[in-house]
Design a protein around this motif. Structure first.
Motif, PDB file in Angstrom:
ATOM      1  N   ALA A 209       0.734  -1.061  -0.031  1.00 29.33           N
ATOM      2  CA  ALA A 209       0.000   0.003  -0.205  1.00 29.33           C
ATOM      3  C   ALA A 209       0.865   1.385  -0.133  1.00 29.33           C
ATOM      4  CB  ALA A 209      -0.841  -0.209   1.190  1.00 29.33           C
ATOM      5  N   HIS A 222      -3.119   4.479   2.758  1.00 29.93           N
ATOM      6  CA  HIS A 222      -3.813   3.676   1.690  1.00 29.93           C
ATOM      7  C   HIS A 222      -4.608   4.749   0.672  1.00 29.93           C
ATOM      8  CE1 HIS A 222      -4.052  -0.416   4.555  1.00 29.93           C
ATOM      9  NE2 HIS A 222      -2.828   0.372   4.124  1.00 29.93           N
ATOM     10  N   ARG A 250      -6.071   0.007  -1.658  1.00 25.61           N
ATOM     11  CA  ARG A 250      -6.399   1.373  -1.911  1.00 25.61           C
ATOM     12  C   ARG A 250      -7.720   1.643  -1.018  1.00 25.61           C
ATOM     13  NH1 ARG A 250      -3.282   5.027  -5.406  1.00 25.61           N
ATOM     14  NH2 ARG A 250      -4.347   6.976  -4.807  1.00 25.61           N
ATOM     15  N   PHE A 254      -9.201   7.410  -4.984  1.00 24.58           N
ATOM     16  CA  PHE A 254      -8.996   5.928  -5.865  1.00 24.58           C
ATOM     17  C   PHE A 254      -8.689   6.839  -7.199  1.00 24.58           C
ATOM     18  CE2 PHE A 254     -12.138   4.227  -2.961  1.00 24.58           C
ATOM     19  CZ  PHE A 254     -11.590   3.077  -2.386  1.00 24.58           C
ATOM     20  N   LEU A 260      -4.122   2.137 -11.199  1.00 24.34           N
ATOM     21  CA  LEU A 260      -4.282   0.961 -10.508  1.00 24.34           C
ATOM     22  C   LEU A 260      -3.668  -0.332 -11.261  1.00 24.34           C
ATOM     23  CD1 LEU A 260      -7.904   0.741  -9.153  1.00 24.34           C
ATOM     24  CD2 LEU A 260      -5.610   1.558  -7.791  1.00 24.34           C
ATOM     25  N   GLU A 263       0.274   0.158 -10.974  1.00 30.22           N
ATOM     26  CA  GLU A 263       0.682  -0.064  -9.717  1.00 30.22           C
ATOM     27  C   GLU A 263       0.848  -1.692  -9.432  1.00 30.22           C
ATOM     28  OE1 GLU A 263       0.093   2.113  -6.094  1.00 30.22           O
ATOM     29  OE2 GLU A 263      -1.439   3.272  -6.870  1.00 30.22           O
TER      30      GLU A 263
END
Length: 481
Positions: A209, A222, A250, A254, A260, A263
């Motif tokens: 995170a 987060h 997360r 967002f 995302l 990541e």
């Protein structure tokens, strides 16, 4: 332990994106946000596709002085069964204090707080975990947490504490590498040393995170991208063992699904880098776990060194899975390696210590001896800020009614009124306090707040009242005109 692969924390805000995201092998859902009889359609669809869903609890407080609440354990077990989960997870933390053991009011932290790494705390935690293991239908894994504060007089490092915990209970470990980074910044603890002391073969899976640093303090938010420092710890871990699963968490802010995805790609890259290092080392391979060495000065409650039994054929010492005759994993055994200690006195001492700390954080009582006053102030402000944020989520009408006055009003309220129930009760208590003190001063806002408080505090749900149904029907008629 089955291989989980790469996963992401399922949250309602990104449910659609998670369903469409390629390469997602499993998801984790906050257990308290899932109703067993009314699973979100997104989770249903994921399960139908064969995606594993694991419930992640946040409210048991296994590190607290009290024994685990039977109602909370039953609820967690129901969620595991409803989701068909292979295991459930919780935290090595305390979340409430006070009550019968201290003859003082019950206090809720609304957050995960660290347990002292002492023999008392370890004895209590071991017994609490055994109780939870016996109540759950699937194995339990527990997570190391991030901390802003350190307890004075600790007797073990984090690695030693986790090693002894796993050794004595057979519990699995959920290792959060972001939390190791947090503790590195906030408590000057070396992540590499912690990894070296862990029983890596006990790892169920890994959390990754993001967070941010402010004034020399790392906040495990987060809500930010995963930093390189956290990925480096993941690579270090993967250079020693192949974790069964890795999951991106997360909870706020967002980003777009593509971000995302990037990541997740970075996480896979860190794992691959660690795997390459592991395979290039002598005696390391994907199927050969690192031999786990016991940390120095591992002790049992009587002060002697921990017994060195339960050694596997390959020389490793760890909580092993038992295997049923058909080859499947048997249910995790809660039988301790050593007889359980009498925790009565330890619970009393731990209760007094945790109550004093939590009271200083949420009720403004004096800081217990040995704690860093400045750091406790940072933690207290963080707890109050989180309360304000979560109350705004569970009762979004309050910031709508109060406008920009909501946050300063709530923070002023939180300074003198500790949370004694859940967040929904906290929202009701806050609204009742405002009304009892003549706030808000705006007549319209006050009327709306009074109506909201009356609706939510009544035993009859607002949607079931004749007046509410009549108002909705009238509105529909007016909208059709």
């Amino acid at each position: 332990m089955e291989r989980l692969g790469t996963g992401i924390g399922w949250r309602p805000e990104i449910a659609d994106a998670v369903e469409r995201m390629p390469g997602i092998d499993w998801v984790e859902a906050v257990a308290e946000n899932v109703c067993p009889g009314h699973l979100p359609e997104s989770l249903r669809r994921l399960r139908e596709r064969g995606v594993t869903v694991i419930p992640h609890g946040v409210s048991l407080g296994l590190g607290g002085a009290d024994r685990p609440d039977e109602t909370r354990l039953t609820a967690l077990a129901e969620r595991a069964e409803a989701l068909g989960a292979p295991l459930v997870t919780e935290h090595i933390a305390f979340v409430r204090a006070g009550g019968l053991l201290t003859a003082s009011p019950r206090l809720e932290a609304g957050h995960l707080l660290p347990v002292p790494r002492t023999r008392d705390a370890l004895d209590v935690l071991c017994e609490n975990i055994r109780i939870a293991q016996d109540a759950l239908p699937v194995p339990l894994a527990v997570e190391n947490i991030a901390a802003l504060i350190a307890w004075p007089g600790e007797e073990m490092t984090e690695g030693q504490f986790l090693y002894d915990l796993a050794d004595r209970t057979g519990v699995r470990l959920l290792i959060d590498v972001a939390n190791l980074h947090t503790n590195h910044v906030n408590r000057a603890e070396d992540p590499a040393k912690a990894l070296a002391e862990l029983p890596l073969e006990a790892i169920a899976y890994v959390h990754v995170a993001g967070g941010f640093e402010r004034d020399g303090v790392w906040h495990d938010s987060h809500a930010h991208p995963v930093p390189e420092a956290v990925l480096d710890i993941l690579t270090d871990l993967a250079s020693q063992v192949s974790p069964p699963g890795v999951l991106l968490e997360r909870d706020e802010n967002f980003p777009e699904p593509a971000e995302l995805g990037r990541e997740l790609g970075a996480i896979r890259g860190a794992l691959e880098k660690g795997r390459a290092t592991r395979e290039s080392s002598t005696g390391r391979s994907e199927t050969t776990p690192r031999e786990s060495k016991a940390p120095q000065d591992s002790v049992v409650p009587d002060g002697s060194k921990a017994p060195q039994d339960s050694v596997a054929p390959d020389g490793s010492k760890a909580p092993q899975d038992s295997v049923a005759p058909d080859g499947s994993e048997a249910r995790q055994s809660s039988s301790p390696v050593e007889p359980p200690a009498d925790t009565t006195a330890a619970r009393q001492r731990l209760a007094l210590a945790q109550t004093a700390l939590l009271s200083a954080l949420v009720a403004g009582t004096p800081v217990p001896e040995g704690f860093d006053r400045v750091r406790l102030g940072v933690q207290a402000r963080a707890l109050a800020g989180k309360r304000a944020d979560v109350v705004a989520k569970v009762a979004p009408e309050l910031p709508h009614i109060l406008g920009q006055a909501y946050r300063p009003a709530f923070l002023a309220y939180a300074q003198r009124h500790p949370m004694t129930g859940g967040y929904r009760q906290d929202a009701l208590d806050f609204a009742g306090h405002l009304l009892s003190t003549g706030h808000p001063e705006n007549p319209t806002a006050r009327r709306h707040l009074h109506t909201w408080h009356l609706d939510r505090s009544s035993p009859t749900p607002p949607s079931h009242r004749p007046t509410t149904r009549l108002a909705r029907a009238t509105r529909k008629v007016l909208l059709r005109r």
